[in-house]
Design a protein around this motif. Structure first.
Motif, PDB file in Angstrom:
ATOM      1  N   ALA A 139       0.831  -1.203   0.000  1.00 55.52           N
ATOM      2  CA  ALA A 139       0.000   0.000   0.000  1.00 55.52           C
ATOM      3  C   ALA A 139       0.869   1.258   0.000  1.00 55.52           C
ATOM      4  N   PHE A 140       1.971   1.223   0.732  1.00 56.89           N
ATOM      5  CA  PHE A 140       2.854   2.386   0.773  1.00 56.89           C
ATOM      6  C   PHE A 140       3.502   2.624  -0.599  1.00 56.89           C
ATOM      7  N   VAL A 141       3.960   1.549  -1.243  1.00 51.65           N
ATOM      8  CA  VAL A 141       4.559   1.684  -2.573  1.00 51.65           C
ATOM      9  C   VAL A 141       3.528   2.205  -3.567  1.00 51.65           C
ATOM     10  N   ASP A 142       2.307   1.718  -3.469  1.00 52.26           N
ATOM     11  CA  ASP A 142       1.247   2.202  -4.365  1.00 52.26           C
ATOM     12  C   ASP A 142       1.046   3.710  -4.195  1.00 52.26           C
ATOM     13  N   ALA A 143       1.047   4.169  -2.939  1.00 58.23           N
ATOM     14  CA  ALA A 143       0.870   5.597  -2.679  1.00 58.23           C
ATOM     15  C   ALA A 143       2.055   6.408  -3.186  1.00 58.23           C
ATOM     16  N   ASP A 144       3.252   5.840  -3.056  1.00 59.85           N
ATOM     17  CA  ASP A 144       4.462   6.516  -3.549  1.00 59.85           C
ATOM     18  C   ASP A 144       4.410   6.661  -5.072  1.00 59.85           C
ATOM     19  N   ILE A 145       4.048   5.577  -5.759  1.00 57.37           N
ATOM     20  CA  ILE A 145       3.958   5.630  -7.218  1.00 57.37           C
ATOM     21  C   ILE A 145       2.867   6.606  -7.652  1.00 57.37           C
ATOM     22  N   ALA A 146       1.762   6.655  -6.909  1.00 54.78           N
ATOM     23  CA  ALA A 146       0.687   7.586  -7.241  1.00 54.78           C
ATOM     24  C   ALA A 146       1.151   9.033  -7.156  1.00 54.78           C
ATOM     25  N   LEU A 147       2.011   9.345  -6.180  1.00 57.22           N
ATOM     26  CA  LEU A 147       2.555  10.699  -6.081  1.00 57.22           C
ATOM     27  C   LEU A 147       3.444  11.015  -7.274  1.00 57.22           C
ATOM     28  N   HIS A 148       4.288  10.080  -7.639  1.00 65.16           N
ATOM     29  CA  HIS A 148       5.149  10.297  -8.806  1.00 65.16           C
ATOM     30  C   HIS A 148       4.314  10.429 -10.083  1.00 65.16           C
ATOM     31  N   ALA A 149       3.245   9.646 -10.173  1.00 59.77           N
ATOM     32  CA  ALA A 149       2.359   9.751 -11.335  1.00 59.77           C
ATOM     33  C   ALA A 149       1.705  11.124 -11.391  1.00 59.77           C
ATOM     34  N   ALA A 150       1.392  11.697 -10.235  1.00 64.67           N
ATOM     35  CA  ALA A 150       0.795  13.030 -10.198  1.00 64.67           C
ATOM     36  C   ALA A 150       1.780  14.092 -10.680  1.00 64.67           C
ATOM     37  N   VAL A 151       3.063  13.909 -10.363  1.00 61.02           N
ATOM     38  CA  VAL A 151       4.089  14.831 -10.868  1.00 61.02           C
ATOM     39  C   VAL A 151       4.153  14.754 -12.385  1.00 61.02           C
ATOM     40  N   VAL A 152       4.171  13.541 -12.915  1.00 62.80           N
ATOM     41  CA  VAL A 152       4.232  13.366 -14.367  1.00 62.80           C
ATOM     42  C   VAL A 152       2.985  13.953 -15.020  1.00 62.80           C
ATOM     43  N   ALA A 153       1.821  13.723 -14.426  1.00 65.74           N
ATOM     44  CA  ALA A 153       0.580  14.262 -14.987  1.00 65.74           C
ATOM     45  C   ALA A 153       0.600  15.777 -15.034  1.00 65.74           C
ATOM     46  N   ALA A 154       1.237  16.406 -14.039  1.00 61.57           N
ATOM     47  CA  ALA A 154       1.306  17.863 -13.994  1.00 61.57           C
ATOM     48  C   ALA A 154       2.148  18.447 -15.123  1.00 61.57           C
ATOM     49  N   ALA A 155       2.950  17.597 -15.777  1.00 65.40           N
ATOM     50  CA  ALA A 155       3.745  18.063 -16.924  1.00 65.40           C
ATOM     51  C   ALA A 155       2.854  18.384 -18.116  1.00 65.40           C
ATOM     52  N   GLY A 156       1.628  17.885 -18.098  1.00 63.71           N
ATOM     53  CA  GLY A 156       0.669  18.233 -19.146  1.00 63.71           C
ATOM     54  C   GLY A 156       0.928  17.588 -20.487  1.00 63.71           C
ATOM     55  N   ASN A 157       1.668  16.485 -20.487  1.00 64.98           N
ATOM     56  CA  ASN A 157       1.958  15.777 -21.741  1.00 64.98           C
ATOM     57  C   ASN A 157       1.366  14.373 -21.645  1.00 64.98           C
ATOM     58  N   PRO A 158       0.289  14.083 -22.388  1.00 64.07           N
ATOM     59  CA  PRO A 158      -0.369  12.781 -22.255  1.00 64.07           C
ATOM     60  C   PRO A 158       0.519  11.601 -22.656  1.00 64.07           C
ATOM     61  N   VAL A 159       1.494  11.824 -23.526  1.00 60.83           N
ATOM     62  CA  VAL A 159       2.398  10.741 -23.906  1.00 60.83           C
ATOM     63  C   VAL A 159       3.278  10.358 -22.714  1.00 60.83           C
ATOM     64  N   LEU A 160       3.780  11.370 -21.995  1.00 56.39           N
ATOM     65  CA  LEU A 160       4.570  11.096 -20.788  1.00 56.39           C
ATOM     66  C   LEU A 160       3.729  10.365 -19.744  1.00 56.39           C
ATOM     67  N   THR A 161       2.489  10.793 -19.596  1.00 58.54           N
ATOM     68  CA  THR A 161       1.595  10.152 -18.627  1.00 58.54           C
ATOM     69  C   THR A 161       1.382   8.691 -18.976  1.00 58.54           C
ATOM     70  N   ASP A 162       1.139   8.411 -20.253  1.00 58.47           N
ATOM     71  CA  ASP A 162       0.936   7.028 -20.692  1.00 58.47           C
ATOM     72  C   ASP A 162       2.212   6.208 -20.528  1.00 58.47           C
ATOM     73  N   LEU A 163       3.350   6.821 -20.817  1.00 58.05           N
ATOM     74  CA  LEU A 163       4.617   6.111 -20.698  1.00 58.05           C
ATOM     75  C   LEU A 163       4.892   5.719 -19.248  1.00 58.05           C
ATOM     76  N   PHE A 164       4.624   6.634 -18.324  1.00 55.34           N
ATOM     77  CA  PHE A 164       4.825   6.316 -16.909  1.00 55.34           C
ATOM     78  C   PHE A 164       3.883   5.200 -16.476  1.00 55.34           C
ATOM     79  N   ALA A 165       2.665   5.221 -16.981  1.00 56.34           N
ATOM     80  CA  ALA A 165       1.698   4.173 -16.644  1.00 56.34           C
ATOM     81  C   ALA A 165       2.184   2.804 -17.108  1.00 56.34           C
ATOM     82  N   GLU A 166       2.912   2.765 -18.225  1.00 55.87           N
ATOM     83  CA  GLU A 166       3.478   1.494 -18.700  1.00 55.87           C
ATOM     84  C   GLU A 166       4.577   1.006 -17.757  1.00 55.87           C
ATOM     85  N   PHE A 167       5.348   1.945 -17.207  1.00 55.51           N
ATOM     86  CA  PHE A 167       6.422   1.576 -16.281  1.00 55.51           C
ATOM     87  C   PHE A 167       5.890   1.074 -14.939  1.00 55.51           C
TER      88      PHE A 167
END
Length: 229
Positions: A139-167
């Motif tokens: 659960a802690f790792v999931d929350a950590d990854i969710a925070l990093h995903a929020a940083v990537v999402a804030a970049a405003g580039n859907p390709v970056l967001t999708d790429l992070f989701a693949e990782f």
């Protein structure tokens, strides 16, 4: 190998399989123009619509390509491995190196492009990470990854967001194992909180260089643990 007629169902799957075998076994080399839909339908004992769907499936697998006015041609005799499968097979240290490059730049972009909604999402993700400190490692790792995903999402580039989701799936598995093996939460149930709070603050304040540097240092530390584990 002769194609032969097919059983009634499931026709598209059977047609795709038969044509794929012809290609992968070298019956139709790269550059070969396939017989027309009518010829294939007659040989396989199916309708043209079934052949058309089978050819679309083969095109999606990267084996054939339709050329306007010329027909359908073989462009490969082996199915290309998809990106998720490649990530599952890759060494986690290799995945992490790419993650560092992608996410560090994303943090810089996030600081330049963040909206009020992005900042709110980041602050909530940081709070959720802190709340997850009382839960298990997964659960802690999931929350950590969710925070990093929020940083990537804030970049405003859907390709970056999708790429992070693949990782994310490969990262999750490796990080849960790393936390458990190294006992990273044995003495601190919320490791890295101050660093992540600084990251959120840098993005909020529009300081791209600080955001990138903070994230780079954090990910390099985790990568060093992965190399040593």
């Amino acid at each position: 190998m002769p194609l032969g007629s097919l059983r009634p169902s499931p026709l598209v799957e059977q047609a795709t399989q038969h044509l794929r075998e012809q290609i992968t076994q070298g019956e139709w080399p790269v550059g070969t123009r396939l017989p027309g839909e009518n010829a294939l339908a007659k040989t396989l004992g199916v309708g043209r619509s079934t052949v058309r769907e089978a050819l679309r499936a083969l095109a999606g697998a990267g084996l054939v390509q339709a050329r306007q006015g010329s027909g359908v041609f073989v462009i490969a005799t082996a199915i290309a491995e998809d990106w998720p499968a490649r990530l599952r097979r890759a060494a986690i240290t290799d995945v992490y190196e790419v993650r560092m490059m992608v996410e560090t730049q994303a943090a810089r972009m996030a600081a330049q492009r963040r909206t009020e909604e992005d900042v709110a999402a980041l602050e909530e993700a940081l709070a959720a990470r802190a709340r997850a400190a009382s839960q298990d490692d997964a659960a802690f790792v999931d929350a950590d990854i969710a925070l990093h995903a929020a940083v990537v999402a804030a970049a405003g580039n859907p390709v970056l967001t999708d790429l992070f989701a693949e990782f994310a799936p490969a990262l999750r598995e490796a990080l849960i194992g790393l936390v458990e093996v190294l006992g990273l939460r044995a003495h601190d149930r919320n490791p890295g909180h101050d660093t992540h709070a600084e990251l959120v603050a840098a993005v909020r304040d529009g300081d791209g260089e600080a955001a990138g540097a903070i994230l780079q240092a954090e990910l390099e530390q985790t990568l060093a643990h992965l190399h040593d584990s």
